[in-house]
Design an enzyme around this catalytic site. Structure first.
Site, PDB file in Angstrom:
ATOM      1  N   ALA A  15     113.231  52.344 -34.024  1.00  0.00           N
ATOM      2  CA  ALA A  15     113.978  51.321 -34.757  1.00  0.00           C
ATOM      3  C   ALA A  15     114.262  51.676 -36.202  1.00  0.00           C
ATOM      4  O   ALA A  15     114.739  50.827 -36.960  1.00  0.00           O
ATOM      5  CB  ALA A  15     113.212  49.995 -34.703  1.00  0.00           C
ATOM      6  N   TYR A 145     118.330  66.916 -21.121  1.00  0.00           N
ATOM      7  CA  TYR A 145     118.653  65.561 -21.572  1.00  0.00           C
ATOM      8  C   TYR A 145     119.171  64.715 -20.419  1.00  0.00           C
ATOM      9  O   TYR A 145     118.725  63.579 -20.210  1.00  0.00           O
ATOM     10  CB  TYR A 145     119.685  65.633 -22.694  1.00  0.00           C
ATOM     11  CG  TYR A 145     119.950  64.308 -23.376  1.00  0.00           C
ATOM     12  CD1 TYR A 145     118.954  63.678 -24.119  1.00  0.00           C
ATOM     13  CD2 TYR A 145     121.194  63.702 -23.300  1.00  0.00           C
ATOM     14  CE1 TYR A 145     119.200  62.475 -24.761  1.00  0.00           C
ATOM     15  CE2 TYR A 145     121.450  62.499 -23.938  1.00  0.00           C
ATOM     16  CZ  TYR A 145     120.453  61.887 -24.662  1.00  0.00           C
ATOM     17  OH  TYR A 145     120.696  60.690 -25.294  1.00  0.00           O
TER      18      TYR A 145
END
Length: 239
Positions: A15, A145
């Site tokens: 965050a 990924y």
């Protein structure tokens, strides 16, 4: 759009910047108590949010944090933290491959596993796992990924099937090309120009556009969407 999250407790991993920061801000503006994580003790969540340093590549640290969440019982969990490494498949070391899986798949699994019991008991829970358009398609250099993000999508679908009847709704969102530090570090400005030539809307998305949808998907206004992987990509995956 107004989202009422008064009285809700939300946890957002990763965050401190980019999409995660925008999500934390949006949830807090909607009235939620927000706990955001970052990887370093010196980090900080956005204003109005609490901060917890958690190294999600460390199994012990992640397990400890998961146990805290089991007790603290969040209503909303947003697994946003993630890492990306580009490399030809033959050059991707096993260590680098597993590093991505630990952060992008294993850590969300541990956190989801910790919170669903409390969500079931309360009859309310929202889990949003931030995947990527590379969970829907892939290109050269994205082996590790894409493997992690396809796995995250599959895990979310299975989780949703198990918990939706208890009003615990789990979904993925898959951002396309968003104007973040992570994208610029991965492909550079010339790479971005090439990417935009493939996006029907013709521009990068913003973290705030992702956050707006996550706030809706993760709140009580979402009553019937579960087990989905929703692209927010300016039309890229549909071309």
């Amino acid at each position: 759009m107004q989202h009422n999250l008064e009285g809700r407790f939300a946890v957002v991993t990763g965050a401190t910047r980019g999409i995660g920061q925008a999500i934390a801000v949006r949830l807090a503006l909607a009235g939620a108590r927000v706990l955001g994580t970052g990887s370093t003790p010196a980090g900080a969540a956005p204003a109005g949010c609490e901060y917890r340093a958690v190294d999600l590549s460390d199994e012990d640290a992640t397990t400890d944090f998961a146990e805290e969440l089991r007790i603290e019982a969040p209503d909303i969990l947003v697994n946003n933290a993630g890492v990306n490494r580009l490399a030809p498949f033959e050059e991707m070391s096993p260590q680098a491959f597993m590093y991505l899986q630990r952060i992008n798949v294993f850590a969300p699994m541990l956190l989801c596993r910790a919170v669903i019991g409390g969500m079931r008991k309360r009859g309310f829970g929202r889990i949003v796992n931030v995947a990527s358009v590379w969970s829907m398609r892939s290109i050269a250099g994205r082996g590790a990924y894409s493997a992690s993000k396809f796995a995250l999508d599959g895990m979310t679908a299975a989780l949703a099937a198990e918990v939706a009847a208890a009003n615990v709704l789990a979904n993925c969102v898959s951002p396309g090309f968003i104007g973040t530090e992570m994208l610029r570090a991965a492909v550079g400005e010339e790479g971005i120009k090439k990417l935009l030539s493939q996006v029907p809307i013709g521009r990068l998305g913003t973290p705030e556009e992702i956050a707006e949808f996550v706030a809706w998907l993760g709140g009580p206004d979402n009553t019937f969407i579960s087990g989905q992987n929703i692209a927010i990509d300016g039309g890229y995956t549909r071309t």
